[in-house]
Design a protein around this motif. Structure first.
Motif, PDB file in Angstrom:
ATOM      1  N   ALA A 236      51.974  -5.130   5.882  1.00  0.00           N
ATOM      2  CA  ALA A 236      53.505  -5.369   6.430  1.00  0.00           C
ATOM      3  C   ALA A 236      53.456  -4.390   8.173  1.00  0.00           C
ATOM      4  O   ALA A 236      52.173  -5.286   9.012  1.00  0.00           O
ATOM      5  CB  ALA A 236      53.512  -3.907   6.650  1.00  0.00           C
ATOM      6  N   ILE A 237      54.529  -5.121   9.006  1.00  0.00           N
ATOM      7  CA  ILE A 237      54.088  -5.500  10.884  1.00  0.00           C
ATOM      8  C   ILE A 237      55.445  -3.872  11.330  1.00  0.00           C
ATOM      9  O   ILE A 237      56.341  -4.162  10.494  1.00  0.00           O
ATOM     10  CB  ILE A 237      55.009  -6.763  10.941  1.00  0.00           C
ATOM     11  N   VAL A 238      54.896  -2.580  12.091  1.00  0.00           N
ATOM     12  CA  VAL A 238      55.812  -2.445  12.850  1.00  0.00           C
ATOM     13  C   VAL A 238      56.029  -2.452  14.373  1.00  0.00           C
ATOM     14  O   VAL A 238      54.794  -2.760  15.669  1.00  0.00           O
ATOM     15  CB  VAL A 238      54.725  -0.857  12.221  1.00  0.00           C
ATOM     16  N   ILE A 239      57.066  -2.850  14.567  1.00  0.00           N
ATOM     17  CA  ILE A 239      57.805  -2.539  16.115  1.00  0.00           C
ATOM     18  C   ILE A 239      58.140  -1.480  16.429  1.00  0.00           C
ATOM     19  O   ILE A 239      58.815  -0.284  16.088  1.00  0.00           O
ATOM     20  CB  ILE A 239      58.914  -3.663  15.960  1.00  0.00           C
TER      21      ILE A 239
ATOM     22  N   ALA B 119      56.464  -6.210  29.092  1.00  0.00           N
ATOM     23  CA  ALA B 119      54.634  -6.258  28.567  1.00  0.00           C
ATOM     24  C   ALA B 119      54.949  -6.077  27.395  1.00  0.00           C
ATOM     25  O   ALA B 119      55.666  -5.319  27.305  1.00  0.00           O
ATOM     26  CB  ALA B 119      53.900  -5.053  29.767  1.00  0.00           C
ATOM     27  N   LEU B 120      53.794  -5.990  27.205  1.00  0.00           N
ATOM     28  CA  LEU B 120      53.712  -6.300  25.343  1.00  0.00           C
ATOM     29  C   LEU B 120      52.271  -5.951  24.813  1.00  0.00           C
ATOM     30  O   LEU B 120      50.807  -5.917  25.284  1.00  0.00           O
ATOM     31  CB  LEU B 120      53.692  -7.641  24.847  1.00  0.00           C
ATOM     32  N   SER B 121      52.111  -5.205  23.914  1.00  0.00           N
ATOM     33  CA  SER B 121      50.998  -4.874  23.330  1.00  0.00           C
ATOM     34  C   SER B 121      50.685  -4.831  21.617  1.00  0.00           C
ATOM     35  O   SER B 121      51.971  -4.625  21.371  1.00  0.00           O
ATOM     36  CB  SER B 121      50.280  -3.436  23.916  1.00  0.00           C
ATOM     37  N   VAL B 122      49.846  -5.638  21.797  1.00  0.00           N
ATOM     38  CA  VAL B 122      49.591  -5.802  19.791  1.00  0.00           C
ATOM     39  C   VAL B 122      48.501  -5.211  19.874  1.00  0.00           C
ATOM     40  O   VAL B 122      47.254  -5.127  20.021  1.00  0.00           O
ATOM     41  CB  VAL B 122      49.731  -7.267  19.310  1.00  0.00           C
ATOM     42  N   TRP B 123      48.392  -4.900  17.783  1.00  0.00           N
ATOM     43  CA  TRP B 123      47.020  -4.201  17.958  1.00  0.00           C
ATOM     44  C   TRP B 123      47.357  -4.822  16.702  1.00  0.00           C
ATOM     45  O   TRP B 123      48.272  -4.226  15.047  1.00  0.00           O
ATOM     46  CB  TRP B 123      47.759  -2.958  17.592  1.00  0.00           C
ATOM     47  N   PRO B 124      46.784  -5.928  16.244  1.00  0.00           N
ATOM     48  CA  PRO B 124      46.319  -6.754  14.738  1.00  0.00           C
ATOM     49  C   PRO B 124      45.878  -5.658  13.669  1.00  0.00           C
ATOM     50  O   PRO B 124      44.910  -4.992  13.932  1.00  0.00           O
ATOM     51  CB  PRO B 124      45.741  -7.979  15.117  1.00  0.00           C
ATOM     52  N   ALA B 125      46.169  -7.159  12.388  1.00  0.00           N
ATOM     53  CA  ALA B 125      45.750  -5.872  11.341  1.00  0.00           C
ATOM     54  C   ALA B 125      45.244  -8.034  10.194  1.00  0.00           C
ATOM     55  O   ALA B 125      46.307  -8.808  10.840  1.00  0.00           O
ATOM     56  CB  ALA B 125      46.385  -5.460  10.718  1.00  0.00           C
ATOM     57  N   GLU B 126      44.319  -7.798   9.883  1.00  0.00           N
ATOM     58  CA  GLU B 126      43.874  -8.508   8.966  1.00  0.00           C
ATOM     59  C   GLU B 126      44.540  -8.357   7.762  1.00  0.00           C
ATOM     60  O   GLU B 126      44.981  -7.462   6.863  1.00  0.00           O
ATOM     61  CB  GLU B 126      42.160  -8.515   8.488  1.00  0.00           C
ATOM     62  N   GLN B 127      44.724  -9.932   7.360  1.00  0.00           N
ATOM     63  CA  GLN B 127      46.303  -9.633   5.986  1.00  0.00           C
ATOM     64  C   GLN B 127      47.373  -8.496   5.912  1.00  0.00           C
ATOM     65  O   GLN B 127      46.880  -7.700   5.309  1.00  0.00           O
ATOM     66  CB  GLN B 127      45.235 -10.264   5.093  1.00  0.00           C
ATOM     67  N   PRO B 128      47.876  -8.310   7.456  1.00  0.00           N
ATOM     68  CA  PRO B 128      48.459  -7.168   7.067  1.00  0.00           C
ATOM     69  C   PRO B 128      49.879  -7.158   6.043  1.00  0.00           C
ATOM     70  O   PRO B 128      50.508  -8.124   5.757  1.00  0.00           O
ATOM     71  CB  PRO B 128      49.481  -7.291   8.153  1.00  0.00           C
TER      72      PRO B 128
ATOM     73  N   SER C 144      50.933  -3.362  14.285  1.00  0.00           N
ATOM     74  CA  SER C 144      52.043  -3.229  15.730  1.00  0.00           C
ATOM     75  C   SER C 144      51.862  -3.966  16.374  1.00  0.00           C
ATOM     76  O   SER C 144      51.417  -4.522  16.927  1.00  0.00           O
ATOM     77  CB  SER C 144      51.524  -1.810  15.817  1.00  0.00           C
ATOM     78  N   TYR C 145      53.279  -3.773  16.613  1.00  0.00           N
ATOM     79  CA  TYR C 145      54.048  -4.245  18.125  1.00  0.00           C
ATOM     80  C   TYR C 145      54.688  -3.747  18.862  1.00  0.00           C
ATOM     81  O   TYR C 145      55.117  -2.973  18.045  1.00  0.00           O
ATOM     82  CB  TYR C 145      54.210  -5.466  18.161  1.00  0.00           C
ATOM     83  N   ALA C 146      54.192  -3.219  19.968  1.00  0.00           N
ATOM     84  CA  ALA C 146      55.001  -2.524  21.287  1.00  0.00           C
ATOM     85  C   ALA C 146      55.112  -2.778  22.181  1.00  0.00           C
ATOM     86  O   ALA C 146      54.626  -3.487  23.186  1.00  0.00           O
ATOM     87  CB  ALA C 146      54.194  -0.949  21.191  1.00  0.00           C
ATOM     88  N   TYR C 147      56.397  -2.699  23.322  1.00  0.00           N
ATOM     89  CA  TYR C 147      56.896  -3.571  24.418  1.00  0.00           C
ATOM     90  C   TYR C 147      57.463  -2.216  25.061  1.00  0.00           C
ATOM     91  O   TYR C 147      57.927  -1.764  24.527  1.00  0.00           O
ATOM     92  CB  TYR C 147      57.439  -5.067  23.749  1.00  0.00           C
ATOM     93  N   ASP C 148      57.337  -3.045  26.382  1.00  0.00           N
ATOM     94  CA  ASP C 148      58.334  -1.439  27.811  1.00  0.00           C
ATOM     95  C   ASP C 148      59.385  -2.172  27.562  1.00  0.00           C
ATOM     96  O   ASP C 148      59.953  -3.173  28.010  1.00  0.00           O
ATOM     97  CB  ASP C 148      57.667  -2.352  28.772  1.00  0.00           C
TER      98      ASP C 148
END
Length: 330
Positions: A68-71, A57-66, A97-101
């Motif tokens: 940086a990305i945090v995993i 399972a995956l959750s994503v918190w997008p940002a406009e023109q990021p 940000s991205y986070a998975y189980d």
């Protein structure tokens, strides 16, 4: 919750465990290993499918023109939603940000079962490359809380590690056996080789993982947070912590380490040893921050916004330094 049951709590079970050892039939410990590769890893809307077909399972918190990305990798017995509130703040700073189980946690198909150091590191490597392919040219940072921090260290100190802009370790699980009392390691070894299926809880232990009581109560009601931990999972976590503690000198990437001085889960002694190793390798790109009022769950403590701002400031600093270094090479 990260590390629901610290190993010191096992002493409460010593006498009953000894009896169980005498009568146990000698069940073998189990490890949920990956199956042979069935295809290519891929990202879907709400899940990360690994190369061996495991759907996480995956959750994503997008940002406009990021910028940086945090995993983000969760801790022991926790799952991906640990990062929801920090991720919402980072969105306001143009950080997605991205986070998975991870396997054996959250909504994975084998809750409570340990998958092994290699599997967790391989999954992180696959996931990182997929995120980088989705966001070409955007710097990616790996953030690990507690067990997640140990997984990040393990993944980033082995051949074929992912190329990332930096590493953030929040109260990393580095309580290796060399810093544990003999009775803890002896009891754990005995239980692992006799009753690996036995589950333990943290009930009755006067341990404060955070000063955010409402958050802790919510975790207690959350069915996806594991409350009863198998012995073989604790043994696997201990192996992971051993490896992470021993790998500190090999971590040569930009690194931010965060530790609360009121942490009652991962003791100060192994953390200080890890920091010594970290700084003895390549100290020029290492930042260590201690928080006087911080607990183990720094990212969700009452003072968590201070830590979120520090993470953003550190990311900005590393981005600026990378720009200067790139300009100097021209």
């Amino acid at each position: 919750m990260s590390v629901v049951l610290p190993l010191s709590g096992l002493m409460r079970r010593w006498l009953s465990a000894f009896f169980l050892v005498l009568v146990a039939s000698g069940c073998a410990p189990t490890l949920v290993a990956p199956v042979p590769l069935v295809g290519s890893a891929r990202l879907e809307d709400n899940r990360f499918v690994t190369a061996d077909g495991e759907a996480l399972a995956l959750s994503v918190w997008p940002a406009e023109q990021p910028k940086a990305i945090v995993i983000a990798l969760h801790g022991f017995n926790d799952y991906r939603r640990f990062f929801a509130t920090p991720a919402e703040y980072l969105q306001t700073q143009r950080i997605a940000s991205y986070a998975y189980d991870q396997r054996g946690f959250g909504e994975s198909r084998t809750p409570g079962r340990w998958a092994g150091d290699d599997t967790y590191a391989d999954d992180l490597g696959q996931f990182t490359r997929l995120v980088q392919a989705r966001h070409p040219g955007v710097p990616v940072y790996l953030l690990g809380e507690s067990m997640g921090g140990a997984v990040v260290v393990n993944a980033m100190t082995r051949p074929g590690k992912p190329a990332v802009a930096g590493v953030i370790l929040a109260a990393p699980a580095v309580w290796g056996r060399d810093t544990m009392p003999w009775y803890q390691t002896s009891l754990l070894w005995t239980l692992y080789h006799t009753v690996p299926w036995m589950t333990l809880t943290g009930k009755g232990l006067k341990i404060m993982p955070s000063d955010n009581i409402e958050m802790l109560r919510a975790l207690g009601r959350d069915p996806l947070v594991i409350k009863e931990t198998r012995v073989d999972a604790i043994y696997g976590l201990t192996n992971l912590m051993d490896n992470a503690l021993g790998a500190a000198e090999k971590l040569d990437d930009e690194t931010l380490l965060l530790y609360g001085q009121k942490d009652q889960i991962v003791p100060a002694e192994p953390t200080n040893l890890f920091v010594e190793g970290l700084l003895s390798g390549r100290p020029d790109n290492k930042t260590v921050a201690y928080y006087q009022n911080g607990y183990h769950m720094l990212l969700r403590d009452l003072q968590a916004p201070v830590i979120w701002r520090d993470i953003n400031a550190w990311i900005d600093h590393t981005l600026h330094r990378a720009e200067v270094q790139a300009a100097n090479r021209l």
